[in-house]
Design an enzyme around this catalytic site. Structure first.
Site, short mmCIF file in Angstrom:
data_model
loop_
_atom_site.label_atom_id
_atom_site.label_comp_id
_atom_site.label_asym_id
_atom_site.label_seq_id
_atom_site.Cartn_x
_atom_site.Cartn_y
_atom_site.Cartn_z
N HIS A 81 -4.45 6.33 -4.25
CA HIS A 81 -5.54 5.38 -3.93
C HIS A 81 -5.33 4.69 -2.57
CE1 HIS A 81 -7.48 5.98 -7.72
NE2 HIS A 81 -6.45 5.53 -8.41
N HIS A 116 -8.30 9.87 -11.99
CA HIS A 116 -9.12 9.09 -11.05
C HIS A 116 -9.20 9.75 -9.68
CE1 HIS A 116 -7.53 6.31 -14.11
NE2 HIS A 116 -8.80 5.95 -14.14
ZN LIG Z 1 -5.27 7.62 -12.48
#
Ligand SMILES: [Zn+2]
Length: 335
Positions: A155, A191
């Site tokens: 991320h 994700h």
């Molecule tokens: Zn994740």
């Protein structure tokens, strides 16, 4: 081989922050401990090797000097001090950070990623494990390496962090490998790896392919759509495959096949996998329904691709399942 450095456990915020209330920090150091225990119980701990210490240059090749300095400055915090972001950047050119740790949020995009005195040594150790794996598959032509990176990384973008991530381990390793040959990243965390996508969005040397929970419903919400395909010299080298709700591994396979096809078309010399274990059916941050045995099947398919393979640990937070799932994954890699 499996690469582990004990400093990755030094990042241990006392609590997290979730929807307005204090809660257990999601990325607990016990994640690594349950993996190590499970490896030992299954006689796989002989695969463990420590990384060497790398200098900061590979991190600087991916992240901005300001972000690197900021994360490093966490070492100056008092033992009982932690940084909980609560203000978000004011998006104007006239806004510039007069950096001190209490203005953290200029570099952070969420409230759930906590920094304290142990964060930098852990984040640096996570990068070292990834770079050790990259070096092994590059110089020694090892078939595979699995880096037990913690905190996770995918991320974090060039100049901001968040989503429990600080330095982008997989991106740093991919950048390092791409100096020797074309490198593809396959992101299988539940994700979307907004940070990795951002880092390579304009890059012609690194392909980024991600299969993830649809970001219209799931974190990080603002990226990961099929129409994000890269730009400029990197146009066509970002490939996003959002999943329907409640997907099981049988259904996931068709997404894997599309991802593999795209990777083969790029014909990389190296493959980096951002490997999350948060598509498991008990994981609260996702709605996929993987079973333990699926991790063996998945690993088998990755090995069958026949590229030198660097696997970087990303998410996976159910401490009752993570160790077993990693063992099943490793057993599939070893077949
Ligand atoms: Zn994740």
């Amino acid at each position: 081989m499996i690469i582990h450095k004990s400093e990755t456990l030094m990042h241990a915020p006392a609590f997290g922050w979730d929807h307005g209330k204090g809660d257990t920090y999601m990325d607990r150091k016990e994640r690594i401990e349950v993996i190590l225990d499970a490896l030992q119980q299954n006689d796989l701990d002989e695969l463990l090797v420590p990384p060497r210490e790398f200098d900061m240059q590979p991190i600087r090749d991916v992240h901005s000097p300001d972000l690197v300095n900021f994360i490093r400055s966490s070492e100056e915090l008092e033992p009982d001090q932690a940084v909980y972001p609560y203000v978000f950047p004011y998006r104007k050119d006239i806004c510039s950070p007069r950096t001190n740790l209490h203005e953290a949020v200029y570099y952070c995009f969420d409230v759930g990623t906590v920094m304290h005195r142990g964060t930098f040594p852990a984040a640096k150790a996570a990068v070292d494990t990834a770079l050790e794996g990259a070096t092994r598959i590059r110089e020694e032509k090892q078939g595979w390496a699995f880096a037990l990176c913690r905190p996770p990384g995918h991320h974090s973008d060039r100049d901001f962090y968040g989503g429990l991530c600080f330095f982008n381990n997989a991106a740093i390793a991919a950048r390092y490998l791409s100096a020797q040959g074309r490198t593809a990243i396959l992101d299988l965390d539940f994700h979307h790896g907004n940070g990795t996508q951002g880092i390579f969005y304009y890059d012609p040397e690194v392909l980024y392919v991600s299969i993830h929970g649809d970001t219209r419903r799931h974190f990080p919400f603002m990226t990961g759509h099929p129409d994000e395909i890269g730009a400029g010299p990197g146009e066509g080298l970002t490939y996003n495959l959002p999943l329907p709700a409640d997907v099981d591994f049988d259904r996931y396979r068709s997404y894997l096949d599309r991802a593999f096809k795209r990777i083969h078309a790029f014909s990389p010399q190296y493959l980096v996998v951002s490997m999350g274990f948060d598509a498991f059916y008990t994981e609260i941050l996702g709605d996929a329904v993987f079973q333990t045995r699926d991790y063996t099947l998945l690993a088998r398919e990755l090995r069958a691709l026949d590229y030198p393979l660097l696997i970087c640990l990303e998410g996976g937070y159910d401490l009752d399942a993570l160790g077993t799932n990693v063992v099943h994954f490793v057993s599939g890699v070893l077949e």
